[in-house]
Design an enzyme around this catalytic site. Sequence first.
Site, PDB file in Angstrom:
ATOM      1  N   LYS A  58     -48.284  14.165  10.503  1.00 44.28           N
ATOM      2  CA  LYS A  58     -48.174  12.804   9.963  1.00 44.28           C
ATOM      3  C   LYS A  58     -47.665  12.830   8.526  1.00 44.28           C
ATOM      4  O   LYS A  58     -46.838  11.996   8.128  1.00 44.28           O
ATOM      5  CB  LYS A  58     -49.553  12.116  10.030  1.00 44.28           C
ATOM      6  CG  LYS A  58     -49.964  11.770  11.461  1.00 44.28           C
ATOM      7  CD  LYS A  58     -51.431  11.386  11.582  1.00 44.28           C
ATOM      8  CE  LYS A  58     -51.808  11.228  13.051  1.00 44.28           C
ATOM      9  NZ  LYS A  58     -53.233  11.015  13.309  1.00 44.28           N
TER      10      LYS A  58
ATOM     11  N   ASP B 182     -53.981   2.327  11.976  1.00 54.04           N
ATOM     12  CA  ASP B 182     -54.291   2.910  13.291  1.00 54.04           C
ATOM     13  C   ASP B 182     -54.669   1.814  14.296  1.00 54.04           C
ATOM     14  O   ASP B 182     -54.671   2.041  15.503  1.00 54.04           O
ATOM     15  CB  ASP B 182     -55.477   3.886  13.177  1.00 54.04           C
ATOM     16  CG  ASP B 182     -55.061   5.331  13.440  1.00 54.04           C
ATOM     17  OD1 ASP B 182     -53.943   5.544  13.945  1.00 54.04           O
ATOM     18  OD2 ASP B 182     -55.868   6.231  13.141  1.00 54.04           O
TER      19      ASP B 182
ATOM     20  N   GLN C  90     -58.789  10.526  10.213  1.00 60.10           N
ATOM     21  CA  GLN C  90     -58.504  11.332  11.399  1.00 60.10           C
ATOM     22  C   GLN C  90     -59.773  11.509  12.235  1.00 60.10           C
ATOM     23  O   GLN C  90     -60.819  11.895  11.715  1.00 60.10           O
ATOM     24  CB  GLN C  90     -57.937  12.703  10.963  1.00 60.10           C
ATOM     25  CG  GLN C  90     -57.529  13.604  12.101  1.00 60.10           C
ATOM     26  CD  GLN C  90     -56.345  13.051  12.897  1.00 60.10           C
ATOM     27  OE1 GLN C  90     -55.400  12.507  12.345  1.00 60.10           O
ATOM     28  NE2 GLN C  90     -56.413  13.178  14.223  1.00 60.10           N
TER      29      GLN C  90
END
Length: 295
Positions: A54, A121, A98
């Site tokens: 990412k 997200d 994460q």
Amino acid sequence: MSARIIDGKAIAKEIRAEIKQRVEQMAVRHGMRPGLAVILVGKDPASEVYVRGKIADCKEVGIQSELIELPVEVTQAELLRRIDALNADPAVHGILVQLPLPGHIEMRSILERISVEKDVDGFHLYNVGGLITGDTIFPPCTPYGVQKLLDHEGIDVEGRNVVVVGASNIVGKPLAVMLMQKDATVCICHKKTRDLAQFTILADILVVAAGVPGLIVPQMIRTGTVVIDVGINRLPDGRITGDVDFEGVRQKASYITPVPGGVGPMTRAMLLHNTILSAERTLGERPKSFKLSAL
Ligand code: NAP
């Protein structure tokens, strides 16, 4: 019949090139760049690989990224404090924690602390709820990536039978809801589904996100089905494979995604997409939310 292979890697590359242009335009016109903050707790090797990917993607398109690495024993209070600081930082347009998090951290409280406007997200309850009502602030990256793959190939879901195998909060459920908003007839299967094949055989479009290698074999689909394999499984010999018997199913399907090189790169591209979208919103260049049906 041999299926057309949907090249997610190439499509994601096109999306990144378009995002890079938008980032450069923003830098020239407004003297600012989108910023993404990624929080990584602990040293899970798979998470480290994802996070490195990412960060590299951000670099490629000119998005500023900040990686915050915290020890596995970090307290919930400290993690919340970090998120509060990022919420208040105007240079940060997207915040990603994460997953998975260590067992002593309450995941939901962490995800709910991220400002809805920076939840790139799409895991905040507000964003999840928006899917149900048909509005979205940030569509979750993997389902959005699947939708983009279908769009790119000109595969219309309206009125089609879509079967989603896997009902997780991050893939199966949001994808099912997003495709319903596009007027697909959606069926969701999960571990307790009896005789999976009786459902998969009805699919015009089959999306598989179960995390079970080889779960879908040719007898389970009709000739001409579109097959999207979200699964990412590491075999004992180190190879990465999806949930679909690719070689067998490709003989019967009309379209199929490979693993790797299908949905995975699209997930990453949609994170960049959500991050620039967030930055453009701070400039008033984009509406605060979108109708899912219009995405
Ligand atoms: P998850 O949270 O473990 O959920 C798996 C889902 O599949 C659950 O709903 C489970 O049912 C269902 N399932 C498990 N075994 C099944 C079976 N034999 N038959 C039917 N359904 C079954 O996993 P996830 O996070 O959604 O991820 C799913 C897969 O996608 C994994 O391989 C993951 O690595 C991959 N993934 C890929 C990307 C990408 O970018 N390509 C992104 C995210 C995840 P229950 O609900 O009944 O337990």
